[in-house]
Scaffold this motif. Structure first.
Motif, PDB file in Angstrom:
ATOM      1  N   GLY A   8       3.188   5.652   8.875  1.00 52.87           N
ATOM      2  CA  GLY A   8       3.940   6.810   9.312  1.00 52.87           C
ATOM      3  C   GLY A   8       4.349   6.809  10.769  1.00 52.87           C
ATOM      4  N   ALA A   9       4.072   7.924  11.440  1.00 56.51           N
ATOM      5  CA  ALA A   9       4.489   8.125  12.830  1.00 56.51           C
ATOM      6  C   ALA A   9       3.767   7.207  13.801  1.00 56.51           C
ATOM      7  N   ALA A  10       2.846   6.395  13.302  1.00 51.15           N
ATOM      8  CA  ALA A  10       2.149   5.435  14.162  1.00 51.15           C
ATOM      9  C   ALA A  10       2.809   4.070  14.177  1.00 51.15           C
ATOM     10  N   LYS A  58       0.833  -1.209   0.000  1.00 49.09           N
ATOM     11  CA  LYS A  58       0.000   0.000   0.000  1.00 49.09           C
ATOM     12  C   LYS A  58       0.867   1.258   0.000  1.00 49.09           C
ATOM     13  N   ARG A  59       0.463   2.237  -0.791  1.00 45.56           N
ATOM     14  CA  ARG A  59       1.060   3.565  -0.787  1.00 45.56           C
ATOM     15  C   ARG A  59      -0.074   4.556  -0.555  1.00 45.56           C
ATOM     16  N   MET A  60       0.056   5.380   0.473  1.00 42.83           N
ATOM     17  CA  MET A  60      -1.026   6.304   0.777  1.00 42.83           C
ATOM     18  C   MET A  60      -0.471   7.491   1.553  1.00 42.83           C
ATOM     19  N   ALA A  61      -0.774   8.693   1.113  1.00 46.85           N
ATOM     20  CA  ALA A  61      -0.348   9.894   1.815  1.00 46.85           C
ATOM     21  C   ALA A  61      -1.084  10.007   3.143  1.00 46.85           C
ATOM     22  N   PRO A  62      -0.469  10.628   4.153  1.00 45.67           N
ATOM     23  CA  PRO A  62      -1.140  10.756   5.452  1.00 45.67           C
ATOM     24  C   PRO A  62      -2.475  11.493   5.351  1.00 45.67           C
ATOM     25  N   GLU A  63      -2.557  12.482   4.453  1.00 46.58           N
ATOM     26  CA  GLU A  63      -3.822  13.210   4.291  1.00 46.58           C
ATOM     27  C   GLU A  63      -4.953  12.267   3.880  1.00 46.58           C
ATOM     28  N   LYS A  64      -4.626  11.274   3.046  1.00 49.02           N
ATOM     29  CA  LYS A  64      -5.638  10.326   2.603  1.00 49.02           C
ATOM     30  C   LYS A  64      -6.053   9.402   3.741  1.00 49.02           C
ATOM     31  N   VAL A  65      -5.089   8.990   4.563  1.00 55.46           N
ATOM     32  CA  VAL A  65      -5.412   8.140   5.709  1.00 55.46           C
ATOM     33  C   VAL A  65      -6.368   8.873   6.642  1.00 55.46           C
ATOM     34  N   VAL A  66      -6.095  10.152   6.882  1.00 60.05           N
ATOM     35  CA  VAL A  66      -6.976  10.940   7.746  1.00 60.05           C
ATOM     36  C   VAL A  66      -8.340  11.114   7.090  1.00 60.05           C
ATOM     37  N   GLU A  67      -8.357  11.362   5.793  1.00 61.01           N
ATOM     38  CA  GLU A  67      -9.629  11.517   5.079  1.00 61.01           C
ATOM     39  C   GLU A  67     -10.511  10.276   5.226  1.00 61.01           C
ATOM     40  N   LEU A  68      -9.895   9.096   5.112  1.00 60.90           N
ATOM     41  CA  LEU A  68     -10.666   7.852   5.244  1.00 60.90           C
ATOM     42  C   LEU A  68     -11.161   7.649   6.670  1.00 60.90           C
ATOM     43  N   SER A  69     -10.443   8.188   7.641  1.00 62.11           N
ATOM     44  CA  SER A  69     -10.880   8.097   9.035  1.00 62.11           C
ATOM     45  C   SER A  69     -12.006   9.085   9.329  1.00 62.11           C
ATOM     46  N   VAL A  70     -11.836  10.327   8.843  1.00 60.00           N
ATOM     47  CA  VAL A  70     -12.826  11.373   9.105  1.00 60.00           C
ATOM     48  C   VAL A  70     -14.101  11.158   8.288  1.00 60.00           C
ATOM     49  N   ALA A  71     -14.059  10.273   7.317  1.00 63.28           N
ATOM     50  CA  ALA A  71     -15.270   9.917   6.574  1.00 63.28           C
ATOM     51  C   ALA A  71     -16.285   9.234   7.483  1.00 63.28           C
ATOM     52  N   HIS A  72     -15.827   8.797   8.652  1.00 69.31           N
ATOM     53  CA  HIS A  72     -16.703   8.180   9.648  1.00 69.31           C
ATOM     54  C   HIS A  72     -16.990   9.176  10.768  1.00 69.31           C
ATOM     55  N   PRO A  73     -18.123   9.078  11.410  1.00 66.14           N
ATOM     56  CA  PRO A  73     -18.375   9.903  12.588  1.00 66.14           C
ATOM     57  C   PRO A  73     -17.387   9.546  13.692  1.00 66.14           C
ATOM     58  N   PRO A  74     -17.116  10.469  14.607  1.00 69.16           N
ATOM     59  CA  PRO A  74     -16.245  10.131  15.737  1.00 69.16           C
ATOM     60  C   PRO A  74     -16.864   9.028  16.578  1.00 69.16           C
TER      61      PRO A  74
END
Length: 354
Positions: A241-243, A142-158
């Motif tokens: 990344g940093a995780a 997998k290759r994915m920018a951090p912005e995309k990882v966050v986008e896929l997370s924020v696509a869900h409600p908290p």
């Protein structure tokens, strides 16, 4: 074996390593360092189905132990007055965490580091899929920018309102890495190298980005399933990344943890912040990128377990930073007996060293 390193076998450390092997681990290595003494050992095999000793200087993916490195850098920036733990995500990364009930104005840097942000964790979804061979192949490179990882997370409600609960979330630290970059103008990788890895002389620690390969020597990594295992040595984790990205050795990782708890990386005020735990977290409380664990003989220790496809990392360092034990299993798959045997090794090593 290098000069001055005590041979673990047939010591208590070796018996505990053999117990981890007997619990079903493919291979395991460990290193115990206490004032004036260093013991290493391994058990099992580097190659499943063959007798190939596990190298005690073998490289492995440390997984979520990476989070402690990122937290350390952010706390160094706090000490320098360049950022506050009470700053909002929105202040540093405008519009990144917005929508579907998410609001970066309400999430602080402290919430990220302590896993109280409430942000849905897309990386965990992929992590679960990778426990099957088909899922592993799907995400292996997998290759994915951090912005995309966050986008896929924020696509869900908290999953909860910021600060109201505790729940482990890898995306918290992907965002933390992005904040490091925004504050410093440099990547989180460069900051970790220049602030931690190079000053401590951690010559066998790397940040591979998207590269799926491990430096030599290393044991092969395997993912255990309910019916067997599959080889999972090569995998790209740059998107974590940093995780989760760092690769290290038991020697280097122990050096980091002793320096951290020994006060060599953070001023006293920031180290105290790091060690202020939320009791709702794992083990005996989760601080800012660290886990508090009280051994079976009552000694307070700190660490951050890590797991990736192919490897599981455990360990502990005493509160004074003088004694550390690092354990690496060359397989993942949260097998209850293996985790219990790993904890026994850690507790026994720390308790017997005092």
């Amino acid at each position: 074996m290098t000069a001055g390193v005590a041979q673990a076998s047939p010591s208590d450390l070796q018996r505990d390593l053999d117990a981890i092997r007997d619990s079903g681990a493919v291979g395991v290595q460990a290193r115990l360092v206490s004032p004036g003494k260093e013991s290493v050992g391994s058990s099992g095999t580097s190659v499943r189905g063959h007798h190939v000793p596990v190298p005690t200087n073998g490289h492995f993916r440390i997984g979520s132990d990476t989070k402690t490195f990122a937290a350390t850098v952010l706390l160094q920036l706090v000490a320098q007055g360049r950022i506050s733990l009470d700053d909002s995500v929105e202040k540093w990364l405008p519009n990144l965490v917005q929508g579907n009930g998410n609001d970066g104005n309400l999430i602080t840097v402290r919430n990220l580091l302590q896993h109280t942000s409430g942000i849905y964790d897309y990386p965990h979804t992929a992590e679960i899929e990778m426990q099957t061979e088909a899922g592993f192949r799907k995400h292996q490179f997998k290759r994915m920018a951090p912005e995309k990882v966050v986008e896929l997370s924020v696509a869900h409600p908290p999953v909860f309102a910021p600060g109201s609960k505790w729940e482990y979330s890898n995306v918290n630290y992907i965002i933390a890495g992005m904040i490091i970059e925004k504050v410093t103008g440099r990547s989180w990788r460069d900051e970790v190298r220049d602030r931690i890895i190079r000053p401590l002389g951690m010559h066998d620690t790397t940040l591979p980005g998207d590269s799926p390969f491990l430096p030599w020597p290393h044991a092969e990594g395997y993912t255990l399933t309910g019916t067997g295992a599959f080889r999972s040595t090569e995998v790209s984790l740059g998107w974590g990344g940093a995780a989760a990205e760092i690769v290290s050795t038991t020697k280097d990782l122990g050096k980091f943890w002793r320096a951290l708890l020994g006060g060599k990386l953070l001023p006293a005020a920031q180290l105290a912040e790091m060690k202020t735990t939320d009791p709702r977290g794992l083990y005996d409380g989760y601080g800012l990128g660290v886990l508090r664990h009280v051994t079976n003989c009552g000694i307070v220790t700190w660490f951050h377990d890590g797991g990736t496809p192919g490897f599981a990392t455990g360990g502990a360092v005493t509160d004074d930073g003088r004694t550390s034990v690092i354990v690496s299993l060359s397989n993942d798959g949260k097998i209850k007996d293996q985790m219990a045997a790993k904890t026994r090794l850690v507790d026994n090593a720390i308790c017997r060293s005092r």
